[in-house]
Design an enzyme around this catalytic site. Sequence first.
Site, PDB file in Angstrom:
ATOM      1  N   ASN A   1       0.817  -1.206   0.000  1.00  0.00           N
ATOM      2  CA  ASN A   1       0.000   0.000   0.000  1.00  0.00           C
ATOM      3  C   ASN A   1       0.858   1.266   0.000  1.00  0.00           C
ATOM      4  O   ASN A   1       2.080   1.209  -0.133  1.00  0.00           O
ATOM      5  CB  ASN A   1      -0.984  -0.018   1.187  1.00  0.00           C
ATOM      6  CG  ASN A   1      -0.265  -0.023   2.532  1.00  0.00           C
ATOM      7  OD1 ASN A   1       0.738   0.666   2.725  1.00  0.00           O
ATOM      8  ND2 ASN A   1      -0.766  -0.811   3.473  1.00  0.00           N
ATOM      9  N   CYS A   2       0.216   2.404   0.163  1.00  0.00           N
ATOM     10  CA  CYS A   2       0.917   3.683   0.069  1.00  0.00           C
ATOM     11  C   CYS A   2       1.963   3.849   1.167  1.00  0.00           C
ATOM     12  O   CYS A   2       2.968   4.551   0.975  1.00  0.00           O
ATOM     13  CB  CYS A   2      -0.084   4.837   0.113  1.00  0.00           C
ATOM     14  SG  CYS A   2      -1.056   4.932   1.636  1.00  0.00           S
ATOM     15  N   GLU A   3       1.760   3.199   2.314  1.00  0.00           N
ATOM     16  CA  GLU A   3       2.734   3.308   3.398  1.00  0.00           C
ATOM     17  C   GLU A   3       3.994   2.507   3.085  1.00  0.00           C
ATOM     18  O   GLU A   3       5.111   2.947   3.378  1.00  0.00           O
ATOM     19  CB  GLU A   3       2.107   2.839   4.716  1.00  0.00           C
ATOM     20  CG  GLU A   3       2.973   3.143   5.935  1.00  0.00           C
ATOM     21  CD  GLU A   3       2.275   2.791   7.239  1.00  0.00           C
ATOM     22  OE1 GLU A   3       2.846   3.085   8.297  1.00  0.00           O
ATOM     23  OE2 GLU A   3       1.169   2.217   7.202  1.00  0.00           O
TER      24      GLU A   3
END
Length: 214
Positions: free
Chosen positions: A162-164
């Site tokens: 994901n974006c993290e």
Amino acid sequence: MKNPVPQAASLLLEKLLLLVHVRPLPAGSAGEQPPPPAPDYHDTSCFQRGDLLEVPRTLFIHFGIYLGENRVAHLMPDILPALTGDRRQIQRVVTNKRLILGVIARTASIRVDTVEDFAYGGSILVNHMDRLFEDQVLGSEEAARRAEKLVGATAYSLLWNNCEHFVTYCRYGAPVSFQTDKVRPGAAGEPRGAPLRRERRRPAPGAALPFLAA
């Protein structure tokens, strides 16, 4: 033969968590395109190239890497890159339908948007995660260049890619997602701090990164 129940449960969890995370379109809106945020909502003079930006949402946080000149690289679920190569269409602001279909199809794009489109009306924290990585913060230019090299279509998973994961790889050299470690299968029995110790090891040269895995 693998038991399909855990896999189905994991996929269902991803969808439910995403639906909580998505900011719905205004009631009565006939179009798919969300209204643009007000211009100059954020003062970008306090941002530096390579900064890690966070936008808190209801239950999750959205992350990006500031590239300078009011541009942010961030990973978003999106079905459109799997359907067309038209950059003009892909670069339009991602609608809720595109986002949800991207999660279901496990496709995403690492894209560059303005600070306003990235924040979508939310407040922004700058380099708030640096305290968790102590001396592992990479140079600002290195972080920005890593983000720029990864721009384009990629695989997606709320729990794994994901974006993290994207921003922690860019700024700290190791893909980590603290917010999804709390809910991913098998994480409940791990001691506090274990995910950080495990993930802080730098990937071997040439090793595939989690958010690039098929």
